[in-house]
Design an enzyme around this catalytic site. Structure first.
Site, PDB file in Angstrom:
ATOM      1  N   SER A 126       0.720  -1.685  -0.017  1.00 38.04           N
ATOM      2  CA  SER A 126       0.220   0.451  -0.260  1.00 38.04           C
ATOM      3  C   SER A 126       0.865   1.065  -0.138  1.00 38.04           C
ATOM      4  O   SER A 126       0.126   2.948   0.017  1.00 38.04           O
ATOM      5  CB  SER A 126      -1.173  -0.027   1.435  1.00 38.04           C
ATOM      6  OG  SER A 126      -0.808  -0.480   2.470  1.00 38.04           O
ATOM      7  N   HIS A 145      -2.683  -2.816  -6.630  1.00 39.12           N
ATOM      8  CA  HIS A 145      -2.546  -2.914  -5.404  1.00 39.12           C
ATOM      9  C   HIS A 145      -4.296  -2.901  -5.538  1.00 39.12           C
ATOM     10  O   HIS A 145      -5.032  -1.540  -5.760  1.00 39.12           O
ATOM     11  CB  HIS A 145      -2.222  -0.990  -5.086  1.00 39.12           C
ATOM     12  CG  HIS A 145      -3.008  -0.499  -3.268  1.00 39.12           C
ATOM     13  ND1 HIS A 145      -2.724   1.073  -3.490  1.00 39.12           N
ATOM     14  CD2 HIS A 145      -2.934  -0.911  -2.231  1.00 39.12           C
ATOM     15  CE1 HIS A 145      -3.332   1.150  -2.102  1.00 39.12           C
ATOM     16  NE2 HIS A 145      -3.144  -0.174  -1.978  1.00 39.12           N
ATOM     17  N   GLU A 157      -4.965  -0.251  -8.707  1.00 40.97           N
ATOM     18  CA  GLU A 157      -3.523   0.462  -8.665  1.00 40.97           C
ATOM     19  C   GLU A 157      -2.264  -0.892  -9.244  1.00 40.97           C
ATOM     20  O   GLU A 157      -2.052  -1.377  -8.687  1.00 40.97           O
ATOM     21  CB  GLU A 157      -2.896   1.058  -7.533  1.00 40.97           C
ATOM     22  CG  GLU A 157      -4.403   2.399  -7.429  1.00 40.97           C
ATOM     23  CD  GLU A 157      -3.891   3.831  -6.457  1.00 40.97           C
ATOM     24  OE1 GLU A 157      -3.974   5.241  -6.088  1.00 40.97           O
ATOM     25  OE2 GLU A 157      -2.701   3.066  -5.534  1.00 40.97           O
ATOM     26  N   ASN A 195      -3.968   6.182  -1.374  1.00 35.64           N
ATOM     27  CA  ASN A 195      -3.506   6.704  -0.127  1.00 35.64           C
ATOM     28  C   ASN A 195      -2.658   8.293   0.094  1.00 35.64           C
ATOM     29  O   ASN A 195      -2.865   8.337   0.624  1.00 35.64           O
ATOM     30  CB  ASN A 195      -2.223   5.831   0.109  1.00 35.64           C
ATOM     31  CG  ASN A 195      -3.148   4.595   0.466  1.00 35.64           C
ATOM     32  OD1 ASN A 195      -4.035   4.025   0.456  1.00 35.64           O
ATOM     33  ND2 ASN A 195      -2.387   3.380   0.424  1.00 35.64           N
TER      34      ASN A 195
END
Ligand code: CAA
Length: 287
Positions: A126, A145, A157, A195
């Site tokens: 992550s 991801h 992702e 993120n």
């Protein structure tokens, strides 16, 4: 290498890791008709326990009448638990073990000697730089991801670097589509896309709470009703795991040196106290 659709249909996948994401990723792959077999390989818990977690998740879907019993049994049958050695003939590996550089490197070192040379390696990190995980590896590594809860969240992702072979990117994009996700290709950077936006927002919500500006519930209500988010940032921190939130902030801080990623003291304290959110029964809420 994998642009032939027949080959994509016969893909054998190994998921390394039996935590929240490992088991749900295995579930998502098992539910894809084009995937022939899913090996679930030991992480924090044994492979058998990992398979049992998937079985329980499928049972819930059957109980809620979201899935036929026969279909659930078929998906479960596709999942093999056992030693990593059994996964020697897989075409694709996705690693979802703890967010720890040394552990990930050790896993891939082992995989390089077990898996056939054509096998494609992906990590579900992550936040860790893919290049750093791949340091010392003989074959390329790509990021894939997933988002929590993986069976529901549509995005994947696909993290690439300047040296990622295009064929590998194409393969991961195509397999992400096959499992019903929408892939976006992202150049390696701290926090990637989601993120980088989401984690500072959670950190900011924690600082609002720590300053006594509003209650946990009201901060979450504010973002649900005022910004149309499906859940508030503090509830989301609990869902992701506050240890994971802290780890991502630390990587972003280390990689950029930018103080806007400084973790809130309250976040650090909660992690020290093992108030990690849903997985430990307490975070900003009690479960
Ligand atoms: N597994 C499988 N299905 C699940 C699930 C799970 N863990 N949790 C919820 N669902 C399903 C439910 O069965 C339900 O399905 P139907 O619509 O078919 O009935 C659907 O999801 C909606 O669930 P609920 O009605 O129970 O609750 P909700 O509408 O509040 O949705 C939620 C729950 C999907 C979690 C929603 O609140 C949401 O989208 N929250 C934001 C999640 C998010 O932002 N995730 C990304 C985190 S960042 C990350 O993961 C990356 C990282 O590296 C840290």
């Amino acid at each position: 290498m994998f642009d032939n659709r027949e080959e994509v249909r016969a893909v054998k996948v190994a998921v390394i890791g039996t935590g929240t994401l490992g088991t749900t990723i295995a579930q998502v792959f098992s539910q894809c008709d084009r995937i022939g077999r899913v090996y679930i390989c030991k992480g924090r818990q044994s492979s058998r326990e990992g398979k049992e977690i998937v079985a329980r998740a499928l049972d819930i879907l059957v109980d809620r009448k979201k899935m036929e019993r026969q279909a659930a049994d078929g998906y479960l049958e596709k999942i093999y638990d056992g030693d990593l050695d059994n996964a020697a003939d897989v075409d694709f590996v996705i690693e979802a073990v703890a967010e720890d550089l040394d552990i990930k490197r050790m896993v891939f070192k082992g995989l390089e000697s077990i898996c056939k040379k054509e096998c494609i390696f992906a990590t579900n990190t992550s936040s860790l730089p893919i290049k750093e995980i791949a340091d010392g590896m003989k074959r390329p590594l790509i990021g894939m991801h997933f988002f929590n809860p993986a069976p529901v969240m549509k995005l994947v992702e696909v993290i690439i670097s300047a040296t990622t072979p295009p064929g590998i990117t194409e393969f991961v994009v195509s397999i992400a589509k096959d499992i019903g996700k929408t892939p976006i290709v992202v150049k390696e950077a701290p926090g990637f896309v989601v993120n980088r936006v989401l984690i500072p927002m959670i950190n900011e919500a924690i600082s609002i709470y720590a300053e006594g500006i509003a209650s946990v519930e009201d901060i979450d209500i504010a973002m649900k009703l005022g910004a149309n988010q499906p859940m508030g940032p503090l509830a989301l921190g609990d869902l992701i795991g506050l240890d994971v939130v802290l780890a991502i902030l630390n990587v972003m801080l280390r990689e950029t040196g930018d103080n806007r990623y400084l973790p809130q003291p309250m976040l650090k304290k909660m992690v020290r106290e093992r108030k990690l959110g849903r997985k430990t029964g307490e975070g900003f809420y009690k479960y």
